[in-house]
Design a protein around this motif. Sequence first.
Motif, mmCIF file in Angstrom:
data_model
loop_
_atom_site.group_PDB
_atom_site.id
_atom_site.type_symbol
_atom_site.label_atom_id
_atom_site.label_comp_id
_atom_site.label_asym_id
_atom_site.label_seq_id
_atom_site.Cartn_x
_atom_site.Cartn_y
_atom_site.Cartn_z
ATOM 1 N N ARG A 156 2.151 -1.639 -4.317
ATOM 2 C CA ARG A 156 0.869 -2.181 -4.784
ATOM 3 C C ARG A 156 -0.083 -2.419 -3.615
ATOM 4 O O ARG A 156 -1.296 -2.182 -3.731
ATOM 5 C CB ARG A 156 1.109 -3.477 -5.560
ATOM 6 C CG ARG A 156 1.826 -3.269 -6.889
ATOM 7 C CD ARG A 156 1.784 -4.510 -7.744
ATOM 8 N NE ARG A 156 2.626 -5.579 -7.216
ATOM 9 C CZ ARG A 156 3.906 -5.754 -7.519
ATOM 10 N NH1 ARG A 156 4.520 -4.902 -8.331
ATOM 11 N NH2 ARG A 156 4.591 -6.774 -7.024
ATOM 12 N N ARG A 159 -1.473 0.989 -2.523
ATOM 13 C CA ARG A 159 -2.466 1.490 -3.476
ATOM 14 C C ARG A 159 -3.771 0.725 -3.346
ATOM 15 O O ARG A 159 -4.845 1.306 -3.536
ATOM 16 C CB ARG A 159 -1.908 1.395 -4.885
ATOM 17 C CG ARG A 159 -0.819 2.419 -5.139
ATOM 18 C CD ARG A 159 -0.362 2.436 -6.574
ATOM 19 N NE ARG A 159 0.533 3.560 -6.816
ATOM 20 C CZ ARG A 159 1.137 3.812 -7.956
ATOM 21 N NH1 ARG A 159 0.933 3.010 -8.994
ATOM 22 N NH2 ARG A 159 1.928 4.853 -8.101
ATOM 23 N N ALA A 160 -3.684 -0.556 -3.017
ATOM 24 C CA ALA A 160 -4.908 -1.321 -2.757
ATOM 25 C C ALA A 160 -5.600 -0.783 -1.505
ATOM 26 O O ALA A 160 -6.844 -0.703 -1.453
ATOM 27 C CB ALA A 160 -4.571 -2.797 -2.598
ATOM 28 N N ASP A 161 -4.815 -0.396 -0.497
ATOM 29 C CA ASP A 161 -5.400 0.205 0.706
ATOM 30 C C ASP A 161 -6.112 1.514 0.376
ATOM 31 O O ASP A 161 -7.205 1.791 0.890
ATOM 32 C CB ASP A 161 -4.308 0.459 1.754
ATOM 33 C CG ASP A 161 -3.786 -0.826 2.373
ATOM 34 O OD1 ASP A 161 -4.459 -1.873 2.221
ATOM 35 O OD2 ASP A 161 -2.701 -0.793 2.992
ATOM 36 N N HIS A 163 -7.435 2.339 -2.463
ATOM 37 C CA HIS A 163 -8.673 2.006 -3.170
ATOM 38 C C HIS A 163 -9.736 1.540 -2.192
ATOM 39 O O HIS A 163 -10.922 1.900 -2.323
ATOM 40 C CB HIS A 163 -8.391 0.923 -4.219
ATOM 41 C CG HIS A 163 -9.593 0.554 -5.032
ATOM 42 N ND1 HIS A 163 -10.461 -0.462 -4.653
ATOM 43 C CD2 HIS A 163 -10.103 1.085 -6.173
ATOM 44 C CE1 HIS A 163 -11.429 -0.553 -5.548
ATOM 45 N NE2 HIS A 163 -11.248 0.375 -6.461
ATOM 46 N N ARG A 164 -9.335 0.741 -1.199
ATOM 47 C CA ARG A 164 -10.297 0.280 -0.194
ATOM 48 C C ARG A 164 -10.852 1.458 0.598
ATOM 49 O O ARG A 164 -12.057 1.519 0.874
ATOM 50 C CB ARG A 164 -9.615 -0.718 0.742
ATOM 51 C CG ARG A 164 -10.505 -1.199 1.890
ATOM 52 C CD ARG A 164 -9.712 -2.055 2.856
ATOM 53 N NE ARG A 164 -8.570 -1.360 3.403
ATOM 54 C CZ ARG A 164 -8.642 -0.475 4.393
ATOM 55 N NH1 ARG A 164 -9.826 -0.155 4.922
ATOM 56 N NH2 ARG A 164 -7.554 0.105 4.857
ATOM 57 N N ALA A 166 -11.091 4.626 -0.394
ATOM 58 C CA ALA A 166 -11.971 5.419 -1.252
ATOM 59 C C ALA A 166 -13.301 4.720 -1.505
ATOM 60 O O ALA A 166 -14.325 5.376 -1.728
ATOM 61 C CB ALA A 166 -11.271 5.705 -2.577
ATOM 62 N N SER A 167 -13.276 3.371 -1.478
ATOM 63 C CA SER A 167 -14.499 2.614 -1.781
ATOM 64 C C SER A 167 -15.323 2.293 -0.543
ATOM 65 O O SER A 167 -16.409 1.708 -0.664
ATOM 66 C CB SER A 167 -14.130 1.295 -2.485
ATOM 67 O OG SER A 167 -13.374 1.530 -3.642
ATOM 68 N N GLU A 269 -6.488 7.944 4.663
ATOM 69 C CA GLU A 269 -5.904 8.251 3.364
ATOM 70 C C GLU A 269 -4.587 8.999 3.522
ATOM 71 O O GLU A 269 -3.610 8.729 2.804
ATOM 72 C CB GLU A 269 -6.879 9.071 2.526
ATOM 73 C CG GLU A 269 -6.366 9.378 1.140
ATOM 74 C CD GLU A 269 -7.363 10.141 0.283
ATOM 75 O OE1 GLU A 269 -6.988 10.549 -0.834
ATOM 76 O OE2 GLU A 269 -8.508 10.342 0.740
#
Length: 335
Positions: A156, A159-161, A163-164, A166-167, A269
Amino acid sequence: MYLQSQLDVIEWLPPAAAERLRLLRQRAADAHRLIPEFETVREASMTKIEAANELKRLTDHPQDFGFNLKPDDPRVKTAIKYLEKMTADLKRLTELREVRTAAWQTASQAKAAVESWLRDGKPHGTTLEEVETEPPKLNKGEDVLSGIESLRRRVRELRADLHRIASAPYPSAFCKQRMREQIEALAQRGTPSVSRLVELDGPVNFQTQSLTSEVHAERRSLAFTETADALALVAWLHRDALIAALDREISTEADDKAALSHEARQKAEAEARGDLLAIERAETALVWRAMDERLPVEHRPDCNPLAILGCQLVTVPRTNGSPRSSPMHAWDVRR
């Protein structure tokens, strides 16, 4: 003739991975067999209804075709106990069916995800090879289930990394350069032509653009027109002022501390995805171990299929220049 649907995806797997998929299928099938059959539940429901009707017949007034027996009559007491038993049996069967259906669905999700990825998600021009990994080590005082949960927390986090990453915004310097390129292209596109005026005493030619629109009427149709390219003309006329204004907007909007360039984004990534796959390989190894020990755990349906199967993707070089088979029409022998 559609041949692909007739082939089992397990045929594409190396032996150890094929055995893991068989285990997933067997686990789902075993869980499904434990679900009480619908006919069994229906029969229990009908028996309860019959028991309730019998009790009602014993206690109803004769005008309602009953026997008008008192609550303390032994026959009424027996009917009440029988109805309570049938009610409890039906409740037990219903709850058991719900619990075991949920367990079967949970056991089936990983299998379905893996099979779907093999059919539709595996990149073309690749094959699967088995990969050997070190068995994961548990921390001091940690059992298999707590080890799995610890690895899933790390999943988890990774996956938060992702998302960070990508954002993350792009650096202001990069954005300003891209903006200047866009304005320069617009200004060049909008430059009026004075050639006809100078050479032929004709009008100044302003650049135009073609527009297409859909007409919503009794019968839908398309409308076409050509109009002056006002945005390009403004960019040509006020290029420096437009660039300066957009520079200020970008400086206000940008967050260079959190920004990532294309190169930094790709590197971060790739590192995060590599770490994620390694953690998921360790997680699935512990899940397989827990299953062997008959512990209550299943593979996550969103886990990487490569980790569950213990495989890695290998690119297969094309042996000739012939075109591939069209998807959904024929089996591609080079898959």
